[in-house]
Design a protein around this motif. Structure first.
Motif, PDB file in Angstrom:
ATOM      1  N   ASP A  96       0.832  -1.205   0.000  1.00  0.00           N
ATOM      2  CA  ASP A  96       0.000   0.000   0.000  1.00  0.00           C
ATOM      3  C   ASP A  96       0.870   1.259   0.000  1.00  0.00           C
ATOM      4  O   ASP A  96       0.547   2.247  -0.657  1.00  0.00           O
ATOM      5  N   ALA A  97       1.969   1.207   0.748  1.00  0.00           N
ATOM      6  CA  ALA A  97       2.905   2.333   0.773  1.00  0.00           C
ATOM      7  C   ALA A  97       3.498   2.550  -0.618  1.00  0.00           C
ATOM      8  O   ALA A  97       3.580   3.687  -1.095  1.00  0.00           O
ATOM      9  N   LEU A  98       3.903   1.468  -1.261  1.00  0.00           N
ATOM     10  CA  LEU A  98       4.467   1.589  -2.607  1.00  0.00           C
ATOM     11  C   LEU A  98       3.432   2.094  -3.606  1.00  0.00           C
ATOM     12  O   LEU A  98       3.756   2.887  -4.500  1.00  0.00           O
ATOM     13  N   ASP A  99       2.185   1.656  -3.451  1.00  0.00           N
ATOM     14  CA  ASP A  99       1.119   2.135  -4.342  1.00  0.00           C
ATOM     15  C   ASP A  99       0.908   3.646  -4.190  1.00  0.00           C
ATOM     16  O   ASP A  99       0.635   4.336  -5.175  1.00  0.00           O
ATOM     17  N   MET A 100       1.040   4.148  -2.961  1.00  0.00           N
ATOM     18  CA  MET A 100       0.832   5.586  -2.735  1.00  0.00           C
ATOM     19  C   MET A 100       1.865   6.433  -3.469  1.00  0.00           C
ATOM     20  O   MET A 100       1.555   7.532  -3.911  1.00  0.00           O
ATOM     21  N   ILE A 101       3.073   5.928  -3.579  1.00  0.00           N
ATOM     22  CA  ILE A 101       4.142   6.731  -4.189  1.00  0.00           C
ATOM     23  C   ILE A 101       4.550   6.210  -5.563  1.00  0.00           C
ATOM     24  O   ILE A 101       5.606   6.567  -6.076  1.00  0.00           O
ATOM     25  N   ASP A 102       3.701   5.387  -6.155  1.00  0.00           N
ATOM     26  CA  ASP A 102       4.000   4.816  -7.458  1.00  0.00           C
ATOM     27  C   ASP A 102       4.302   5.920  -8.476  1.00  0.00           C
ATOM     28  O   ASP A 102       3.517   6.845  -8.653  1.00  0.00           O
ATOM     29  N   GLY A 103       5.436   5.819  -9.127  1.00  0.00           N
ATOM     30  CA  GLY A 103       5.830   6.787 -10.146  1.00  0.00           C
ATOM     31  C   GLY A 103       6.477   8.053  -9.610  1.00  0.00           C
ATOM     32  O   GLY A 103       6.932   8.893 -10.379  1.00  0.00           O
ATOM     33  N   MET A 104       6.509   8.231  -8.293  1.00  0.00           N
ATOM     34  CA  MET A 104       7.122   9.424  -7.707  1.00  0.00           C
ATOM     35  C   MET A 104       8.622   9.192  -7.533  1.00  0.00           C
ATOM     36  O   MET A 104       9.026   8.222  -6.914  1.00  0.00           O
ATOM     37  N   LYS A 105       9.403  10.110  -8.087  1.00  0.00           N
ATOM     38  CA  LYS A 105      10.860  10.033  -7.961  1.00  0.00           C
ATOM     39  C   LYS A 105      11.403  11.429  -7.679  1.00  0.00           C
ATOM     40  O   LYS A 105      10.897  12.414  -8.227  1.00  0.00           O
ATOM     41  N   PRO A 106      12.406  11.537  -6.824  1.00  0.00           N
ATOM     42  CA  PRO A 106      12.995  12.853  -6.543  1.00  0.00           C
ATOM     43  C   PRO A 106      13.409  13.563  -7.832  1.00  0.00           C
ATOM     44  O   PRO A 106      13.942  12.944  -8.755  1.00  0.00           O
ATOM     45  N   GLY A 107      13.109  14.857  -7.890  1.00  0.00           N
ATOM     46  CA  GLY A 107      13.427  15.667  -9.058  1.00  0.00           C
ATOM     47  C   GLY A 107      12.338  15.674 -10.110  1.00  0.00           C
ATOM     48  O   GLY A 107      12.349  16.484 -11.029  1.00  0.00           O
TER      49      GLY A 107
END
Length: 152
Positions: A96-107
């Motif tokens: 669930d944590a990974l799903d929340m930030i899916d596709g988010m990368k610094p920068g």
């Protein structure tokens, strides 16, 4: 026992009020204005698990929390925020944590939803979750049980 029950009930009612505020803000965030921001940091952390022997939800995955730092610009002014969402972002399963930030990368650019009345209030994920409602109900039920036993 009476004094302990009184203060415990007050603490539970404060937690319930906090959860109700998060539900309200989560619902409000669905109508907030949108801008583009830049993600500076995003990560998942392990959370300590309760080691209950008969826990039906216990598995090898454990619980985690998810965090994000980002900046965004509204009406020519830059803002910095750490609020990912008003949904529960702690004590959640790893997937669930990974799903929340899916596709988010610094920068990387991200969609930021901000309160037009208070632009320093923003989220990356709008809405609230069932977990918010479960915690609200839990706090109120335990507070009610304490009041009932306290008044007996």
């Amino acid at each position: 026992m009476g004094q302990i029950a009184f203060y415990a009930t007050l603490a539970l009612l404060a937690l319930a009020a906090w959860e109700l505020w998060k539900i309200h803000m989560g619902l409000e965030s669905r109508a907030w204005e949108h801008t583009t921001g830049v993600l500076s940091k995003v990560w998942v952390e392990d959370m300590p698990d309760l080691e209950l022997e008969d826990d039906p939800f216990r598995d090898q995955e454990g619980t985690h929390s998810v965090h994000a730092h980002y900046r965004y610009k509204v009406r020519g002014r830059w803002y910095f925020s750490r609020r990912l969402s008003y949904r529960s972002t702690a004590w959640i399963r790893f997937r669930d944590a990974l799903d929340m930030i899916d596709g988010m990368k610094p920068g990387k650019e991200v969609d930021v939803f901000y309160d037009p009345r208070k632009p320093d209030r923003a989220v990356l994920i709008t809405g609230s979750s069932t977990t918010n409602i479960v915690f609200l109900g839990l706090y109120l039920v335990v507070a009610a049980i304490l009041v009932f036993t306290w008044l007996r």
